[in-house]
Design a protein around this motif. Structure first.
Motif, mmCIF file in Angstrom:
data_model
loop_
_atom_site.group_PDB
_atom_site.id
_atom_site.type_symbol
_atom_site.label_atom_id
_atom_site.label_comp_id
_atom_site.label_asym_id
_atom_site.label_seq_id
_atom_site.Cartn_x
_atom_site.Cartn_y
_atom_site.Cartn_z
ATOM 1 N N LYS A 180 -83.038 -3.593 -6.126
ATOM 2 C CA LYS A 180 -83.886 -3.115 -4.847
ATOM 3 C C LYS A 180 -84.769 -1.930 -5.105
ATOM 4 O O LYS A 180 -85.897 -1.957 -4.655
ATOM 5 N N SER A 181 -84.189 -0.864 -5.602
ATOM 6 C CA SER A 181 -84.927 0.183 -6.088
ATOM 7 C C SER A 181 -85.898 -0.087 -7.049
ATOM 8 O O SER A 181 -86.853 0.759 -7.108
ATOM 9 N N ARG A 182 -86.240 -1.030 -7.486
ATOM 10 C CA ARG A 182 -87.174 -1.629 -8.564
ATOM 11 C C ARG A 182 -88.232 -2.771 -7.902
ATOM 12 O O ARG A 182 -88.925 -3.266 -8.411
ATOM 13 N N GLY A 183 -87.825 -2.595 -6.523
ATOM 14 C CA GLY A 183 -88.693 -3.763 -5.655
ATOM 15 C C GLY A 183 -88.271 -5.270 -5.804
ATOM 16 O O GLY A 183 -88.861 -6.154 -5.135
ATOM 17 N N ILE A 184 -87.214 -5.271 -6.185
ATOM 18 C CA ILE A 184 -86.635 -6.848 -6.476
ATOM 19 C C ILE A 184 -85.466 -7.031 -5.361
ATOM 20 O O ILE A 184 -84.284 -6.327 -5.612
ATOM 21 N N GLU A 185 -85.482 -7.961 -4.528
ATOM 22 C CA GLU A 185 -84.568 -8.286 -3.594
ATOM 23 C C GLU A 185 -83.942 -9.259 -3.872
ATOM 24 O O GLU A 185 -84.338 -10.462 -3.916
ATOM 25 N N LYS A 186 -82.409 -9.398 -4.041
ATOM 26 C CA LYS A 186 -81.653 -10.679 -4.302
ATOM 27 C C LYS A 186 -80.492 -10.578 -3.416
ATOM 28 O O LYS A 186 -80.201 -9.556 -2.858
#
Length: 166
Positions: A95-101
């Motif tokens: 998430k801190s890299r803009g990827i939400e899973k």
């Protein structure tokens, strides 16, 4: 002082035993010969023979990342709380890299799958865990021995209990 990078094992060990975390962070390791660690390593190698599914983030290695999930495979759910915390950490890093899973843990021995979500409450929780881990890593001495039900199965058992009287 440069902060040590935190990996998945740091998160696991924090939840299981802060003393184990401290010892591990100081490269005091007895785990390479420990039966449970060897079993887990074999599971990992067999489950993910195709290494291209792994993803390295800082000091963390994610088993599988697909379109929707971050997936981890564990032998059993005996340490489910620690497993979930580890997966929350991976979700937080992404998430801190803009990827939400979403997250998923597969427990092979039990044929059980658990879904893990990084909601607002869990994000606050993982941030606090990270802060607590750095406090332990920066401590001059190991946390005091705390007798836990699973100590006898730990690779550090002989080290921790060497001076204890039974």
């Amino acid at each position: 002082m440069v902060k040590q990078k935190i990996g998945g094992l740091h998160i696991q060990y924090f939840e299981v035993c802060p003393r184990k975390l401290w010892l591990y962070s100081k490269q005091i390791s007895f785990e390479t010969e420990h039966e449970k660690v060897i079993e887990g390593t074999l599971l990992h190698e067999q489950s993910y023979a195709r290494k291209e599914k792994e993803l390295q983030l800082d000091s963390a290695v994610i088993d599988v990342l697909d379109e929707e999930y971050v997936q981890e495979t564990k032998l059993s759910s005996k340490m489910q709380k620690a497993d979930e915390l580890q997966l929350l950490y991976y979700l937080y890093l992404l998430k801190s890299r803009g990827i939400e899973k979403k997250g998923k843990i597969a427990y092979t021995k039990e044929r059980k799958v658990v879904e893990v979500l990084l909601d607002e409450m869990n994000e606050k929780r993982i941030k606090q865990v990270i802060a607590n881990i750095y406090t332990i890593l920066e401590a001059e001495n190991a946390p005091k021995l705390k007798k836990l039900p699973y100590c006898k199965n730990c690779a550090y058992y002989d080290f921790c209990y060497a001076l204890e009287e039974e």
